[in-house]
Design a protein around this motif. Structure first.
Motif, PDB file in Angstrom:
ATOM      1  N   ARG A  96       0.322  17.147  -2.617  1.00 21.64           N
ATOM      2  CA  ARG A  96       0.971  17.104  -3.880  1.00 21.64           C
ATOM      3  C   ARG A  96      -0.326  17.011  -4.675  1.00 21.64           C
ATOM      4  O   ARG A  96      -1.732  15.836  -4.445  1.00 21.64           O
ATOM      5  CB  ARG A  96       1.066  15.808  -4.069  1.00 21.64           C
ATOM      6  N   ALA A  97      -0.328  16.603  -6.217  1.00 20.01           N
ATOM      7  CA  ALA A  97      -0.945  16.132  -7.588  1.00 20.01           C
ATOM      8  C   ALA A  97      -1.227  14.882  -7.541  1.00 20.01           C
ATOM      9  O   ALA A  97      -0.246  13.912  -7.247  1.00 20.01           O
ATOM     10  CB  ALA A  97      -1.167  16.858  -8.388  1.00 20.01           C
ATOM     11  N   SER A  98      -2.566  13.832  -6.882  1.00 18.63           N
ATOM     12  CA  SER A  98      -2.506  13.119  -7.129  1.00 18.63           C
ATOM     13  C   SER A  98      -3.708  11.639  -6.842  1.00 18.63           C
ATOM     14  O   SER A  98      -4.480  12.652  -7.132  1.00 18.63           O
ATOM     15  CB  SER A  98      -2.494  12.298  -5.790  1.00 18.63           C
ATOM     16  N   TYR A  99      -3.607  10.623  -8.725  1.00 20.89           N
ATOM     17  CA  TYR A  99      -4.307   9.920  -8.399  1.00 20.89           C
ATOM     18  C   TYR A  99      -5.337   9.514  -7.419  1.00 20.89           C
ATOM     19  O   TYR A  99      -5.470   8.898  -7.071  1.00 20.89           O
ATOM     20  CB  TYR A  99      -3.991   8.799  -9.247  1.00 20.89           C
ATOM     21  N   SER A 100      -6.431  10.003  -7.601  1.00 24.82           N
ATOM     22  CA  SER A 100      -7.094   9.940  -6.569  1.00 24.82           C
ATOM     23  C   SER A 100      -7.330   8.190  -5.863  1.00 24.82           C
ATOM     24  O   SER A 100      -7.654   8.084  -4.952  1.00 24.82           O
ATOM     25  CB  SER A 100      -8.773  10.342  -6.951  1.00 24.82           C
ATOM     26  N   LYS A 101      -7.651   7.048  -7.312  1.00 26.46           N
ATOM     27  CA  LYS A 101      -7.420   5.622  -6.425  1.00 26.46           C
ATOM     28  C   LYS A 101      -6.139   5.559  -6.035  1.00 26.46           C
ATOM     29  O   LYS A 101      -6.539   4.670  -5.084  1.00 26.46           O
ATOM     30  CB  LYS A 101      -7.759   5.217  -8.189  1.00 26.46           C
ATOM     31  N   GLU A 102      -4.898   6.017  -6.478  1.00 25.86           N
ATOM     32  CA  GLU A 102      -4.080   5.619  -5.699  1.00 25.86           C
ATOM     33  C   GLU A 102      -3.852   6.284  -4.604  1.00 25.86           C
ATOM     34  O   GLU A 102      -3.211   5.552  -3.699  1.00 25.86           O
ATOM     35  CB  GLU A 102      -2.718   5.572  -6.852  1.00 25.86           C
ATOM     36  N   ASN A 103      -4.332   7.304  -4.375  1.00 29.98           N
ATOM     37  CA  ASN A 103      -4.438   7.885  -3.193  1.00 29.98           C
ATOM     38  C   ASN A 103      -4.951   7.229  -1.983  1.00 29.98           C
ATOM     39  O   ASN A 103      -4.392   6.905  -0.186  1.00 29.98           O
ATOM     40  CB  ASN A 103      -5.108   9.564  -3.269  1.00 29.98           C
ATOM     41  N   SER A 104      -6.372   6.709  -2.317  1.00 28.59           N
ATOM     42  CA  SER A 104      -6.883   6.130  -1.796  1.00 28.59           C
ATOM     43  C   SER A 104      -6.484   4.250  -1.009  1.00 28.59           C
ATOM     44  O   SER A 104      -6.261   3.782  -0.396  1.00 28.59           O
ATOM     45  CB  SER A 104      -8.754   5.402  -2.332  1.00 28.59           C
ATOM     46  N   THR A 105      -5.696   3.958  -2.373  1.00 27.12           N
ATOM     47  CA  THR A 105      -4.576   2.474  -1.535  1.00 27.12           C
ATOM     48  C   THR A 105      -4.014   3.386  -0.675  1.00 27.12           C
ATOM     49  O   THR A 105      -3.978   2.720   0.136  1.00 27.12           O
ATOM     50  CB  THR A 105      -4.046   2.587  -2.523  1.00 27.12           C
ATOM     51  N   ARG A 106      -3.246   4.535  -0.298  1.00 24.55           N
ATOM     52  CA  ARG A 106      -2.313   4.351   0.787  1.00 24.55           C
ATOM     53  C   ARG A 106      -3.128   5.347   1.267  1.00 24.55           C
ATOM     54  O   ARG A 106      -2.414   4.759   2.924  1.00 24.55           O
ATOM     55  CB  ARG A 106      -1.388   6.159  -0.335  1.00 24.55           C
ATOM     56  N   GLY A 107      -4.060   6.062   1.683  1.00 22.01           N
ATOM     57  CA  GLY A 107      -4.514   5.651   2.584  1.00 22.01           C
ATOM     58  C   GLY A 107      -3.856   6.791   3.383  1.00 22.01           C
ATOM     59  O   GLY A 107      -3.469   7.864   3.458  1.00 22.01           O
ATOM     60  N   ASN A 108      -3.377   6.714   5.336  1.00 24.06           N
ATOM     61  CA  ASN A 108      -3.036   6.975   5.690  1.00 24.06           C
ATOM     62  C   ASN A 108      -1.818   6.038   6.462  1.00 24.06           C
ATOM     63  O   ASN A 108      -1.809   6.291   7.463  1.00 24.06           O
ATOM     64  CB  ASN A 108      -4.360   7.172   6.820  1.00 24.06           C
ATOM     65  N   LYS A 109      -1.591   5.085   5.433  1.00 23.59           N
ATOM     66  CA  LYS A 109       0.029   4.289   6.431  1.00 23.59           C
ATOM     67  C   LYS A 109       1.132   4.832   6.422  1.00 23.59           C
ATOM     68  O   LYS A 109       1.183   6.193   5.428  1.00 23.59           O
ATOM     69  CB  LYS A 109      -0.135   3.292   4.441  1.00 23.59           C
ATOM     70  N   ASN A 110       1.687   4.287   6.612  1.00 24.73           N
ATOM     71  CA  ASN A 110       3.105   5.503   6.826  1.00 24.73           C
ATOM     72  C   ASN A 110       3.856   4.856   5.617  1.00 24.73           C
ATOM     73  O   ASN A 110       3.189   4.161   4.988  1.00 24.73           O
ATOM     74  CB  ASN A 110       3.990   4.560   8.171  1.00 24.73           C
ATOM     75  N   PHE A 111       4.892   5.705   5.677  1.00 26.75           N
ATOM     76  CA  PHE A 111       6.168   4.971   4.229  1.00 26.75           C
ATOM     77  C   PHE A 111       6.990   4.226   4.600  1.00 26.75           C
ATOM     78  O   PHE A 111       7.489   4.549   6.340  1.00 26.75           O
ATOM     79  CB  PHE A 111       6.524   6.819   3.657  1.00 26.75           C
ATOM     80  N   GLY A 112       7.308   3.236   3.836  1.00 25.73           N
ATOM     81  CA  GLY A 112       8.345   2.376   4.479  1.00 25.73           C
ATOM     82  C   GLY A 112       8.473   1.195   3.489  1.00 25.73           C
ATOM     83  O   GLY A 112       7.289   1.141   2.235  1.00 25.73           O
ATOM     84  N   ASP A 113       9.884   0.805   2.804  1.00 23.74           N
ATOM     85  CA  ASP A 113      10.101  -0.715   2.120  1.00 23.74           C
ATOM     86  C   ASP A 113       9.014  -1.554   2.390  1.00 23.74           C
ATOM     87  O   ASP A 113       8.522  -2.214   3.607  1.00 23.74           O
ATOM     88  CB  ASP A 113      11.476  -1.155   1.735  1.00 23.74           C
ATOM     89  N   VAL A 114       8.284  -2.069   1.482  1.00 21.87           N
ATOM     90  CA  VAL A 114       7.279  -3.134   1.666  1.00 21.87           C
ATOM     91  C   VAL A 114       7.817  -4.698   0.133  1.00 21.87           C
ATOM     92  O   VAL A 114       8.338  -5.177   1.481  1.00 21.87           O
ATOM     93  CB  VAL A 114       6.063  -3.209   1.212  1.00 21.87           C
TER      94      VAL A 114
END
Length: 314
Positions: A191-209
């Motif tokens: 998916r198209a993603s803002y590069s800085k937010e992409n870096s924030t997500r990194g390789n983390k799993n998805f889940g409620d925080v």
């Protein structure tokens, strides 16, 4: 040559859409307003701008979505794509458990085209993202997942920190597939993603925080309007490439992602919407395979949820 091929593909998609009769001529012909930017409190429904509502006439209402994306459904039915090929899922009907999962894998793998990550002479992932992630409010832009913002299609470059890039929703380190053809270039999770937010997500799993667009050392939580999209992309990847979805939260080179319980919940919280359906159709045009969890969202329960012991019927 590459641009000519892309124009031909989009022209064919336009002709198909016209022939299918999927547009709603009765929808109001109004200008599409650009969604508020993150941090702007003027629109309290910003997080839900792609969450569908059904009006008294059975029409899906989605803010900021052009009338061409609006579909009509009968009461109680889920919105389905108008471009599902005849008998595409017939062989999976009446199956359950592992048999159902294996048949879905066969369906979405057979005849699937594997594009290049980057190419100067043929379609590639950039082309898929520009076409599939087009901003409903501005055809010159892509719509960036996670930040819910538009950005010019030509404002991208690999490795640049302040442009949009190609986000592997199933992090490519979870399976160590990189950008190889196949999992590394599959448009159903890129998916198209803002590069800085992409870096924030990194390789983390998805889940409620703790609310939208937050993260900790293990998990990343996208905004509500992206939660269902993310869940259905993760479930697609698990079936397509025989990956695992669980609750472990492990971050390593194993082909596993999570958090399963939250992804199951997100699939319900953020239902399939016209934007997602349109994207599924476009990626099908490039790859010749579909995401079954967009076409039939109820399949999530039969493959990953509490109906694994029940037979699914189309």
């Amino acid at each position: 040559m590459k641009k000519i091929l892309l124009l031909l593909l989009m022209f064919n998609f336009f002709l198909f859409s016209c022939d299918s009769g999927s547009s709603d001529d009765s929808a109001p012909d109004t200008d599409i307003e650009q969604p508020d930017q993150p941090g702007d409190d003027k629109n309290p429904d910003r997080e839900n701008y792609l969450t569908p509502n059904v009006d008294s006439e059975g029409k899906i209402i989605v803010n900021y979505t052009p009338k061409e994306y609006v579909a009509t459904v009968e009461e109680g039915q889920h919105m389905l794509s108008v471009r599902i090929p005849d008998s595409y899922y017939t062989s999976a009907s009446t199956l359950k458990g592992n048999d159902l999962r294996e048949e879905l894998q066969e369906i979405i793998s057979t005849g699937a085209i594997k594009l290049s990550y980057t190419s100067s002479s043929s379609y590639d992932v950039w082309d898929m993202c520009e076409a599939g992630d087009q901003n409903p409010a501005d055809e010159r832009q892509v719509w960036q997942i996670y930040t819910e913002t538009g950005r010019a299609k030509n404002d991208h470059s690999a490795g640049v920190s302040d442009e949009w890039n190609r986000e592997h929703v199933w992090a490519k380190s979870h399976g160590d597939f990189g950008t190889d053809k196949g999992a590394g270039t599959d448009g159903h999770h890129l998916r198209a993603s803002y590069s800085k937010e992409n870096s924030t997500r990194g390789n983390k799993n998805f889940g409620d925080v703790n609310g939208p667009r937050t993260s900790n050392t293990q998990f990343y939580e996208p905004p509500l309007s992206a939660k269902g999209d993310v869940a259905r992309m993760i479930f697609y990847m698990a079936v397509r490439y025989d990956f695992k979805v669980d609750n472990s939260g492990v971050i390593n080179k194993e082909a596993r992602m999570g958090k399963l319980d939250d992804l199951l919940k997100w699939n319900e919280l953020d239902p399939v919407d016209p934007y997602e359906i349109r994207r599924n159709n476009i990626i099908y045009g490039f790859q010749k395979n579909r995401n079954p969890f967009i076409d039939h969202p109820e399949l999530v329960k039969y493959v990953f949820g509490d109906k694994k012991d029940a037979a699914w019927k189309e």
